[in-house]
Motif scaffolding. Structure first.
Motif, PDB file in Angstrom:
ATOM      1  N   LYS A  67      32.400 -74.005  66.752  1.00 15.74           N
ATOM      2  CA  LYS A  67      31.053 -74.201  66.216  1.00 15.74           C
ATOM      3  C   LYS A  67      31.117 -75.485  65.213  1.00 15.74           C
ATOM      4  CE  LYS A  67      28.090 -71.184  68.147  1.00 15.74           C
ATOM      5  NZ  LYS A  67      27.132 -71.700  68.962  1.00 15.74           N
ATOM      6  N   ILE A  68      32.098 -75.213  64.262  1.00 14.76           N
ATOM      7  CA  ILE A  68      32.285 -76.230  63.143  1.00 14.76           C
ATOM      8  C   ILE A  68      32.516 -77.702  63.663  1.00 14.76           C
ATOM      9  CG2 ILE A  68      33.633 -76.693  61.180  1.00 14.76           C
ATOM     10  CD1 ILE A  68      33.865 -73.976  60.731  1.00 14.76           C
ATOM     11  N   SER A  69      33.212 -77.657  64.741  1.00 10.86           N
ATOM     12  CA  SER A  69      33.720 -78.907  65.362  1.00 10.86           C
ATOM     13  C   SER A  69      32.557 -79.782  65.972  1.00 10.86           C
ATOM     14  CB  SER A  69      34.959 -78.889  66.291  1.00 10.86           C
ATOM     15  OG  SER A  69      34.577 -78.286  67.363  1.00 10.86           O
ATOM     16  N   ASN A  70      31.693 -78.555  66.588  1.00  4.42           N
ATOM     17  CA  ASN A  70      30.560 -79.204  67.411  1.00  4.42           C
ATOM     18  C   ASN A  70      29.614 -79.719  66.328  1.00  4.42           C
ATOM     19  OD1 ASN A  70      31.394 -78.687  69.776  1.00  4.42           O
ATOM     20  ND2 ASN A  70      30.246 -76.370  70.105  1.00  4.42           N
ATOM     21  N   LEU A  71      29.331 -78.715  65.140  1.00  5.89           N
ATOM     22  CA  LEU A  71      28.516 -79.374  64.232  1.00  5.89           C
ATOM     23  C   LEU A  71      29.024 -80.577  63.464  1.00  5.89           C
ATOM     24  CD1 LEU A  71      26.079 -78.539  62.148  1.00  5.89           C
ATOM     25  CD2 LEU A  71      28.081 -77.427  60.695  1.00  5.89           C
ATOM     26  N   MET A  72      30.141 -80.837  63.402  1.00  4.17           N
ATOM     27  CA  MET A  72      30.653 -82.157  62.935  1.00  4.17           C
ATOM     28  C   MET A  72      30.473 -83.403  63.660  1.00  4.17           C
ATOM     29  SD  MET A  72      31.794 -81.320  59.890  1.00  4.17           S
ATOM     30  CE  MET A  72      32.704 -82.910  59.449  1.00  4.17           C
ATOM     31  N   GLN A  73      30.657 -83.204  64.669  1.00  2.00           N
ATOM     32  CA  GLN A  73      30.303 -84.000  66.044  1.00  2.00           C
ATOM     33  C   GLN A  73      28.884 -84.404  65.926  1.00  2.00           C
ATOM     34  OE1 GLN A  73      31.765 -82.831  69.749  1.00  2.00           O
ATOM     35  NE2 GLN A  73      31.585 -84.820  70.708  1.00  2.00           N
ATOM     36  N   TYR A  74      28.063 -83.589  66.017  1.00  2.00           N
ATOM     37  CA  TYR A  74      26.543 -83.731  65.943  1.00  2.00           C
ATOM     38  C   TYR A  74      26.387 -84.556  64.702  1.00  2.00           C
ATOM     39  CZ  TYR A  74      21.675 -82.459  65.631  1.00  2.00           C
ATOM     40  OH  TYR A  74      20.234 -82.765  65.483  1.00  2.00           O
ATOM     41  N   TYR A  75      26.921 -84.176  63.624  1.00  2.00           N
ATOM     42  CA  TYR A  75      26.602 -84.664  62.136  1.00  2.00           C
ATOM     43  C   TYR A  75      27.064 -86.175  62.294  1.00  2.00           C
ATOM     44  CZ  TYR A  75      27.626 -85.587  57.444  1.00  2.00           C
ATOM     45  OH  TYR A  75      27.817 -86.151  55.955  1.00  2.00           O
ATOM     46  N   SER A  76      27.941 -86.414  62.789  1.00  2.00           N
ATOM     47  CA  SER A  76      28.577 -87.808  63.076  1.00  2.00           C
ATOM     48  C   SER A  76      27.931 -88.751  63.835  1.00  2.00           C
ATOM     49  CB  SER A  76      29.886 -87.781  63.240  1.00  2.00           C
ATOM     50  OG  SER A  76      30.417 -87.387  64.559  1.00  2.00           O
ATOM     51  N   MET A  77      27.350 -88.256  64.918  1.00  2.91           N
ATOM     52  CA  MET A  77      26.748 -89.281  65.727  1.00  2.91           C
ATOM     53  C   MET A  77      25.326 -89.087  65.686  1.00  2.91           C
ATOM     54  SD  MET A  77      28.187 -87.317  69.308  1.00  2.91           S
ATOM     55  CE  MET A  77      27.077 -88.126  70.473  1.00  2.91           C
ATOM     56  N   ASN A  78      24.713 -88.508  64.441  1.00  2.24           N
ATOM     57  CA  ASN A  78      23.229 -88.585  64.111  1.00  2.24           C
ATOM     58  C   ASN A  78      23.001 -90.064  63.358  1.00  2.24           C
ATOM     59  OD1 ASN A  78      20.661 -87.642  63.551  1.00  2.24           O
ATOM     60  ND2 ASN A  78      21.392 -85.682  63.445  1.00  2.24           N
ATOM     61  N   ASN A  79      21.889 -89.959  62.517  1.00  3.80           N
ATOM     62  CA  ASN A  79      21.531 -91.174  61.710  1.00  3.80           C
ATOM     63  C   ASN A  79      22.441 -91.631  60.578  1.00  3.80           C
ATOM     64  OD1 ASN A  79      19.783 -93.212  60.470  1.00  3.80           O
ATOM     65  ND2 ASN A  79      18.171 -92.027  60.967  1.00  3.80           N
ATOM     66  N   ILE A  80      22.853 -92.821  60.514  1.00  3.77           N
ATOM     67  CA  ILE A  80      23.616 -93.189  59.576  1.00  3.77           C
ATOM     68  C   ILE A  80      22.942 -93.209  58.041  1.00  3.77           C
ATOM     69  CG2 ILE A  80      22.798 -95.683  59.198  1.00  3.77           C
ATOM     70  CD1 ILE A  80      25.870 -96.301  59.804  1.00  3.77           C
ATOM     71  N   LYS A  81      21.658 -92.927  57.890  1.00  2.00           N
ATOM     72  CA  LYS A  81      21.234 -92.685  56.586  1.00  2.00           C
ATOM     73  C   LYS A  81      21.596 -91.312  55.998  1.00  2.00           C
ATOM     74  CE  LYS A  81      16.853 -93.295  57.485  1.00  2.00           C
ATOM     75  NZ  LYS A  81      15.499 -93.432  57.298  1.00  2.00           N
TER      76      LYS A  81
END
Length: 557
Positions: free
Chosen positions: A529-543
């Protein structure tokens, strides 16, 4: 890619080390010497913490027996657990950790470092009991772990108490320690060796794989308490009728309950409990060397009994019910003969290894007249041991097979047979061999003939009663069935442990899955779950990334 066969190499290393320690123990006996190694870990002002290792004939002989049985169990597990299965190496390293914890406990004369091995045993035994990841395994592991933690309290208090003596090296202070400190250690050992009222975890721990049961119930976990009491032996404290009564009661209760059980592994577990009661009672009568001798001989034939039972379970489609077994001797003659030899050694049939230790304990008990009640219960327990052994023999060998008629099973030529063959040889010869080597309690015992053959008469009488029990099953089982199948209702105390466990969930259905949320499966689930969250977070808006970077930067400053 060919996987590395760790089982073979580890088994071989354990076997060679076992022979090396056996040779050392012979040297210590012949020279009447011991080695004391001291390693200073830390020195602060007047506080010195040392790690101590004591090698004498007792520790070396016990280590050699533990390592020999462990090597046989490791070879056996090569077939039983499957060599190239997903978790086979994990199982092997858990067993090795378990043996190392036991070795740490055996060689240490320091109460602080004994706790290291003691806690290691408790922790690794929990991992091994819950190995199959079923609800039954989780509950059994919980009871095993919590009961053993209960015993650790006594050890921790005695460690803090011993600080006032200036050192934790209890070997030097055995004549000067407080009586209450001895009582704390005795109670701690009672939890580890499953004496009344802490007996319930021992049959529950049968949820572990059979090779583990063989190791735990013969020479490691349950004997740790007895071994600690042998090390702490003080004649004036141990001549105690209350503890003697408890240990004899354990012996009586477990022998009686084994006559009511139908689970093959539980019968053998209860017989272990009865032998532990015998060791404890001989300790509290002051027979310290004899208790140690019985500890060694019992380890040999009990591990053999478990490993043979494991082969029956392995070939009979994971069946543990003795009512279904019948006529195993036709399809598995070699395993059956080894099983019967270990059963006879357990009963104390003359000139097998169990006879030498058991018979001497009973004869010394006759000499030290400790009361008619103890005398009677001892002989009744002798008879009951043979009774459940014969019942086991009757149900598994004599009656016709009640298994599926089209099942065809036979022994293969594999490593399991090799390991039980070596253990069978030791079950026959180890008793007389060790008796000659150790020269235990060389007292001259003179009995009239009727007293000398009294134990043998009780053994034969027990066999007859065992045969009668198989005939009178309906009458016997209607009377007090629940009292004896539930170990005199001692299991009901652990109900409170269950309630703590269940209180986290709303109903039974939710609690079935607790291991999937909080155990090893839970850890992997949350990591995903955490790794998925990190991946989602890093692929999101750069702001968002820059904003979080700014926040963490401020926190660090």
């Amino acid at each position: 890619m060919l996987k590395f066969n760790y089982y073979f190499y580890w088994g071989f290393i354990l076997l060679i080390t076992s022979f090396y320690f056996f040779y050392n123990s012979l040297m210590f006996i012949s020279n009447d010497s011991s080695i004391f190694l001291e390693w200073k870990i830390i020195e602060i002002n007047s506080l010195n913490i040392y790690y101590l290792i004591l090698l004498d004939w007792i520790s070396c002989l016990f280590i050699s027996v533990v390592l020999f049985i462990s090597s046989m169990v490791v070879f056996y597990s090569m077939n039983y657990m499957g060599l190239y299965s997903y978790s086979s190496n994990r199982f092997l390293f858990l067993v090795i950790l378990f043996v190392l914890s036991m070795l740490l406990m055996i060689i240490s004369p320091n109460l602080l470092s004994i706790l290291l091995g003691w806690d290691g045993l408790g922790l690794v035994s929990y991992c091994l009991v819950i190995y199959y990841n079923s609800m039954k395994s989780y509950l059994a592991g919980l009871i095993t772990c919590l009961t053993n933690r209960l015993g650790d309290i006594g050890l921790l208090i005695s460690i803090s108490w011993m600080m006032s003596f200036g050192s934790w090296h209890f070997m030097f202070y055995l004549d000067y320690l407080e009586y209450n400190l001895f009582y704390l250690v005795i109670i701690s050992s009672f939890t580890k060796s499953a004496q009344i009222p802490f007996s319930t975890w021992l049959p529950a721990a049968m949820a572990a794989p059979t090779p583990v049961s063989s190791l735990v119930h013969s020479s490691t976990l349950v004997t740790a308490g007895v071994y600690l009491l042998i090390r702490f032996f003080n004649f004036y404290v141990y001549q105690n009728f209350f503890f003697l009564f408890l240990s004899i009661l354990t012996m009586f209760m477990s022998s009686f309950c084994a006559n009511y059980e139908f689970d093959l592994k539980k019968i053998i577990a209860l017989s272990t409990l009865s032998q532990l009661g015998l060791m404890m009672s001989s300790l509290f009568m002051g027979l310290v060397n004899l208790s140690f001798f019985h500890l060694l001989t019992h380890a040999m034939f009990k591990s053999l009994l478990f490993l043979c039972a494991g082969i029956f379970i392995y070939y009979m489609n994971d069946n543990q019910d003795i009512r279904v077994m019948g006529s195993v001797c036709n399809s598995m003659p070699f395993t059956t003969s080894c099983f019967n030899i270990s059963n006879l050694a357990l009963c104390g049939i003359p000139f097998l290894s169990g006879f030498y230790s058991k018979d001497m304990i009973v004869e010394f008990m006759m000499m030290q007249y400790s009361g008619l009640i103890f005398y009677l219960i001892f002989f009744i327990c002798l008879g009951l041991t043979c009774s459940y052994s014969f019942r086991l023999f009757y149900y598994s060998m004599l009656i016709n097979s009640k298994f599926k008629s089209h099942m065809l099973f036979s022994e293969e030529k594999n490593v399991m047979k090799l390991s039980i063959f070596f253990l069978t040889i030791f079950s026959v010869f180890f008793g007389c061999m060790t008796l000659w080597l150790m020269l235990i309690d060389l007292f001259f015992l003179i009995f009239p003939l009727y007293m000398k053959i009294m134990p043998l008469v009780c053994v034969i009488f027990g066999f007859l009663i065992g045969y009668q029990i198989t005939e009178l099953s309906s009458f016997l089982f209607n009377m007090s069935y629940y009292l004896f199948t539930n170990m005199w209702f001692m299991f009901s105390y652990s109900y409170y442990l269950y309630m703590i466990f269940y209180s986290f969930s709303y109903n039974y259905k939710n609690s079935l899955n607790w291991g999937e949320f909080y155990g090893s499966m839970g850890v992997s689930f949350y990591l995903l779950k955490i790794s998925n969250l990190m991946q989602y977070y890093s692929m999101n808006n750069i702001k968002i990334m820059f904003l979080s970077f700014l926040i963490w930067f401020m926190v660090i400053i």
